[in-house]
Design an enzyme around this catalytic site. Structure first.
Site, PDB file in Angstrom:
ATOM      1  N   LYS A 136      12.747 -76.531 -24.166  1.00 14.25           N
ATOM      2  CA  LYS A 136      11.969 -76.145 -22.984  1.00 14.25           C
ATOM      3  C   LYS A 136      11.170 -77.323 -22.437  1.00 14.25           C
ATOM      4  O   LYS A 136      10.966 -77.414 -21.222  1.00 14.25           O
ATOM      5  CB  LYS A 136      11.047 -74.965 -23.301  1.00 14.25           C
ATOM      6  CG  LYS A 136      11.792 -73.645 -23.408  1.00 14.25           C
ATOM      7  CD  LYS A 136      10.886 -72.464 -23.114  1.00 14.25           C
ATOM      8  CE  LYS A 136      11.665 -71.158 -23.173  1.00 14.25           C
ATOM      9  NZ  LYS A 136      10.810 -69.980 -23.105  1.00 14.25           N
TER      10      LYS A 136
ATOM     11  N   LYS B 111      25.218 -69.567 -25.108  1.00 18.06           N
ATOM     12  CA  LYS B 111      24.856 -68.153 -24.959  1.00 18.06           C
ATOM     13  C   LYS B 111      24.649 -67.781 -23.487  1.00 18.06           C
ATOM     14  O   LYS B 111      24.114 -68.573 -22.715  1.00 18.06           O
ATOM     15  CB  LYS B 111      23.546 -67.952 -25.742  1.00 18.06           C
ATOM     16  CG  LYS B 111      23.170 -66.516 -25.956  1.00 18.06           C
ATOM     17  CD  LYS B 111      21.930 -66.426 -26.837  1.00 18.06           C
ATOM     18  CE  LYS B 111      20.718 -66.026 -26.016  1.00 18.06           C
ATOM     19  NZ  LYS B 111      19.615 -65.468 -26.802  1.00 18.06           N
TER      20      LYS B 111
ATOM     21  N   LYS C 152      19.748 -65.552 -19.101  1.00 19.03           N
ATOM     22  CA  LYS C 152      19.272 -65.051 -17.813  1.00 19.03           C
ATOM     23  C   LYS C 152      18.677 -66.158 -16.959  1.00 19.03           C
ATOM     24  O   LYS C 152      18.473 -65.977 -15.778  1.00 19.03           O
ATOM     25  CB  LYS C 152      18.279 -63.908 -18.020  1.00 19.03           C
ATOM     26  CG  LYS C 152      17.056 -64.221 -18.830  1.00 19.03           C
ATOM     27  CD  LYS C 152      16.258 -62.944 -19.039  1.00 19.03           C
ATOM     28  CE  LYS C 152      15.071 -63.171 -19.964  1.00 19.03           C
ATOM     29  NZ  LYS C 152      14.357 -61.940 -20.231  1.00 19.03           N
TER      30      LYS C 152
END
Ligand code: TRP
Length: 330
Positions: free
Chosen positions: A113, A195, A198
């Site tokens: 992140k 993966k 979203k």
């Protein structure tokens, strides 16, 4: 015997995906009888990246509506909002004082992140796993259903809980990750090596639970495969096809062998359409219920108000015990 307690959370950023549904929510529905379940909208965690406030608020309600539409019975599960239970923030501060900088620096999600939001590497992003630990151990949760990507955070939670117990005596249940065997790990349609997320930048990579049938079909048609034209389960060499098989298997309840047989002499075009249509059919009743629930704000509020109350009762008992043990006046 008392039921084991389950706690899990989902951030309120972005819309839920087919990956969230098949990999998590769908399994939770099967657990509601057997376990004492707490599902939390982790809206405080969502503040670690910048969001539009109104969108963030709406998303939290959408997630609750989707949980219920997907089959989570609000009478049997406690669905609540993290920021409504102040014990999370309070315990999080205390646990910060029992967590080392070195431990937090090793978290791969923090590293990822930080790279992604290089202009906003805030302290919340760094201490994110401590708040997550508080979320879990406040409830003395036995099991925490999470994806593979959260395993490291759960390990840290166990370390923090254990450290505290060693200093002050038995205080927290040491939680375990609960990764059901049947959980489908759904990958991106454009990049089947990662993966389904979203927050994907390529929208064709991800099926959102509220995508229209047209959009779903379009995205599946564009899904990346390979040039063998053979429907065979081989995640290593055929990640795209294998991922589509996982999705189809999960929504149509079929094994890989059955799927291989079904498409033995049919091409990828045909295969993709079948998967797309199966997904559309599976989501149709969920989407109808979802839209109906979303238009009923009062009902959504009732669900989380009851969940908040039940959550607070348990969380406050743990918090009081902790405050007493560390030496705060209570
Ligand atoms: N960090 C989790 C995720 O991004 C969300 C989360 C927050 C969570 N608190 C939790 C998951 C507690 C399980 C338990 O997926």
């Amino acid at each position: 015997m008392e039921k084991k307690r389950i706690l899990s959370g989902v951030q309120s950023t972005g819309n839920l995906t087919l990956g969230n549904f098949l990999g998590a929510i769908n399994n939770w529905v099967n657990m509601q009888e057997e376990y004492d379940c707490y599902y939390m909208i982790a809206d405080l965690h969502s503040l670690t990246v910048r969001n539009d406030p109104e969108t963030l608020r709406e998303n939290a309600k959408k997630i609750i509506a989707l949980y219920v539409a997907a089959g989570l019975d609000p009478e049997k599960n406690n669905i609540f909002v993290q920021s409504h239970v102040s014990a999370h923030s309070e315990l999080s501060w205390i646990l910060n004082c029992y967590t080392y900088m070195g431990e937090l620096s090793r978290m791969t999600q923090f590293k990822d992140k930080s790279a992604k939001h290089a202009d906003n590497i805030n302290s919340g992003l760094f201490t994110y796993p401590v708040l997550m630990a508080a979320d879990i151990i406040l409830y003395q949760a036995d099991l925490v259903p999470v994806g593979e990507d959260q395993r490291q955070h759960l390990e840290l939670t166990r370390d923090i809980a254990d450290r505290f117990n060693k200093i002050y005596g038995d205080t927290f249940t040491i939680p375990e990750a609960y990764i059901p065997k049947t959980t489908a790990r759904i990958m991106g349609l454009q990049n089947p090596e990662a993966k389904m997320s979203k927050s994907a930048t390529n929208l064709n990579d991800v099926i959102f639970l509220n995508d229209t049938p047209d959009t779903i079909i379009k995205k599946f048609k564009k899904a990346v495969t390979d040039s063998d034209n053979l429907v065979k389960f081989d995640p290593e060499n055929k990640p795209g096809v294998s991922n589509l098989m996982q999705i189809y298997g999960a929504v149509a309840n079929k094994s890989n062998e059955e799927i291989e047989k079904e498409f033995a002499s049919r091409g990828y075009g045909d295969f993709k359409m079948t998967v797309a249509e199966a997904v559309v059919e599976k989501l149709k009743p969920i989407q109808a219920k979802y839209n109906e629930l979303l238009s009923n704000e009062d009902y959504i509020r009732k669900i989380y108000t009851k969940g908040d109350e039940n959550a607070r009762k348990i969380a406050n008992v743990t918090l009081k015990d902790v405050k007493e043990k560390v030496g705060l006046i209570i």
